[in-house]
Write an enzyme that holds these catalytic residues in place. Structure first.
Site, mmCIF file in Angstrom:
data_model
loop_
_atom_site.group_PDB
_atom_site.id
_atom_site.type_symbol
_atom_site.label_atom_id
_atom_site.label_comp_id
_atom_site.label_asym_id
_atom_site.label_seq_id
_atom_site.Cartn_x
_atom_site.Cartn_y
_atom_site.Cartn_z
ATOM 1 N N ASP A 206 3.217 -1.224 -2.817
ATOM 2 C CA ASP A 206 2.057 -0.509 -3.325
ATOM 3 C C ASP A 206 2.094 -0.558 -4.862
ATOM 4 O O ASP A 206 2.294 -1.621 -5.431
ATOM 5 C CB ASP A 206 2.036 0.920 -2.772
ATOM 6 C CG ASP A 206 0.691 1.600 -2.956
ATOM 7 O OD1 ASP A 206 -0.209 1.368 -2.141
ATOM 8 O OD2 ASP A 206 0.526 2.359 -3.940
ATOM 9 N N TYR A 328 -4.708 5.714 -10.499
ATOM 10 C CA TYR A 328 -5.830 4.801 -10.265
ATOM 11 C C TYR A 328 -6.780 4.805 -11.460
ATOM 12 O O TYR A 328 -7.192 3.739 -11.946
ATOM 13 C CB TYR A 328 -6.582 5.200 -8.986
ATOM 14 C CG TYR A 328 -5.836 4.869 -7.726
ATOM 15 C CD1 TYR A 328 -6.143 3.722 -6.998
ATOM 16 C CD2 TYR A 328 -4.808 5.690 -7.265
ATOM 17 C CE1 TYR A 328 -5.454 3.411 -5.836
ATOM 18 C CE2 TYR A 328 -4.105 5.382 -6.104
ATOM 19 C CZ TYR A 328 -4.435 4.241 -5.394
ATOM 20 O OH TYR A 328 -3.729 3.926 -4.254
ATOM 21 N N HIS A 389 2.453 -1.310 5.610
ATOM 22 C CA HIS A 389 2.516 -1.023 4.183
ATOM 23 C C HIS A 389 3.726 -0.186 3.784
ATOM 24 O O HIS A 389 4.315 -0.407 2.731
ATOM 25 C CB HIS A 389 1.227 -0.291 3.809
ATOM 26 C CG HIS A 389 1.058 -0.007 2.361
ATOM 27 N ND1 HIS A 389 0.805 -0.979 1.429
ATOM 28 C CD2 HIS A 389 1.097 1.161 1.661
ATOM 29 C CE1 HIS A 389 0.673 -0.448 0.237
ATOM 30 N NE2 HIS A 389 0.857 0.865 0.351
#
Length: 414
Positions: A206, A328, A389
């Site tokens: 990630d 983000y 993931h």
């Protein structure tokens, strides 16, 4: 693409692994302080009270997970969180590992520092992303530090460092703009230096995947980086099977992109509810674990409730979801370098070697040839039959095996 692995490694590493740091524990500086996780009982009592008063949304009958987390499953999970989840026991499990806080660039970084009994073990930093946390790696610390007890040999041993990223878990919440993923990567490089490690390896998925790629390219002390999160790419010379695989995964996740758009543009609008409602926080996180894991329709084929809730409880108890999602926004918007950051000299030698392991339910499932176009010095590539993931939680044995295989190549150059 053929690479002269031995020649490339010698050039990238420069020094023998025998020159790796001698025992670092005695060299840790005064700014590194011991730490243990301790969540007050009042915080857990408040959590249970809020869960008991949850206002549940309605759902179209028999729609399952089509429009978001299934309400029936979320009720079940949150009921267990309120009445059955044993946080003190999970807290003890976390605290079995030595933990510290270190002051780096004006932030207090929390981290596990588990040293192997083998003094010449390779230092390895494990880097998480969102919506994970440092607890993602709990199942692999033992096999990495004590390989003989977990199917390996003394030559596979690592000294393991597991930081909480700034804004996550028990690390500081940055109070300035500009803390994007590359600046966070810089703090991790500085942490490894502070611990006395002249050379180290890195592993991550990630956001951690991007961070370890940055370390391999920019920190002279990083001698190799391994990632379970290959970057998205349409280039290279993929086979028809690889093209179909990538297109299928894009189609699978077409309705799962809104989180990144919101977190990258208006994170605080989301932060109010995620910081106030534990059920809402859990649903936001569980939605990603559902979409990105290899569970065949039942999430607990991949993760136990305790595993899921340990990670979620870290976010809730530390009130870090609003600060965590800012990675983000900060990574998508240009901002000046934070004033607390000290200088950093980037590497002048070729990038360190990189290795990738691809799990089939990862967000990105590119071909090796595509990745090699965007990532320099790829010397290792493995494709796994199962997993997704959150590899360290879902497929810990497979991930450990691949980490060992990649670093065996690095160790072979002496």
């Amino acid at each position: 693409m053929k690479i002269d692995v031995r020649g490339t490694l010698k050039l990238a590493i420069g020094l023998s692994l025998a020159a790796l740091l001698q025992p670092a524990a005695a060299q840790e500086k005064s700014s590194v302080e011991p730490f243990q996780v301790h969540i007050e009982g009042a915080v857990i009592a408040d959590l249970r009270d809020r869960l008991a008063r949850t206002r549940w949304p309605d759902q179209i009958p028999n729609s399952g997970w089509q429009r978001g987390p299934d309400v029936g499953y979320m009720r079940e999970l949150c009921d267990y969180w309120r009445t059955g989840f044993d946080w003190p026991a999970l807290q003890l499990r976390i605290n079995q590992w030595p933990q510290f806080k270190a002051r780096v660039d004006g932030l207090d970084l929390h981290f596990i520092h588990a040293r192997s009994k083998h003094q010449d073990a390779m230092p390895l930093v494990l880097v998480h992303g969102w919506p994970g946390s440092f607890v993602e790696f709990l199942d692999i610390i033992g096999p990495l530090t004590d390989p003989e007890a977990h199917g390996g040999t003394a030559e596979d041993a690592f000294h393991v460092v597991v930081p909480s990223l700034p804004g996550f878990g028990f690390s500081s919440k940055p109070s300035e703009a500009g803390w994007n993923s590359t600046r966070i990567a810089e703090t991790i490089a500085k942490l490894m230096s502070l611990l006395g490690y002249d050379h180290y390896g890195a592993q991550g998925g990630d956001w951690g995947g991007g961070i370890v790629r940055w370390l391999a390219s920019n920190d002279e002390h990083c001698i190799g980086a391994h990632s379970n999160f290959p970057p998205f790419s349409r280039g290279g010379s993929p086979t028809p099977v690889e093209v179909q695989r990538a297109e299928q995964r894009i189609a699978d996740l077409a309705d799962h992109k809104a989180y990144a758009a919101i977190q990258g543009t208006r994170p605080l609008a989301l932060g109010f509810s995620l910081n106030d409602s534990p059920a809402g926080l859990a649903a936001w996180i569980i939605d990603k674990f559902w979409a990105w894991s290899d569970h065949n329709g039942k999430l607990e084929n991949s993760f136990s409730k305790d595993e899921l809730l340990t990670n979620i409880t870290i976010y809730w108890a530390t009130e870090t979801m609003p600060s965590a999602v800012r990675i983000y926004h900060e990574s998508q918007h240009s901002a000046p370098r934070p004033s607390t950051m000290t200088p950093f000299e980037t590497r002048h030698s070729p990038p360190a070697p990189m290795g990738f392991v691809l799990f089939p339910k990862e967000i990105n499932v590119p071909s090796r040839s595509a990745v090699e176009q965007s990532v320099p010095n790829v010397i290792h590539w493995t494709e796994m039959p199962h997993g997704g993931h959150f590899a360290a939680m879902e497929q810990p044995e497979a991930l450990v095996k691949d980490i060992r295989a990649f670093y065996a190549i690095i160790r072979s150059v002496q």
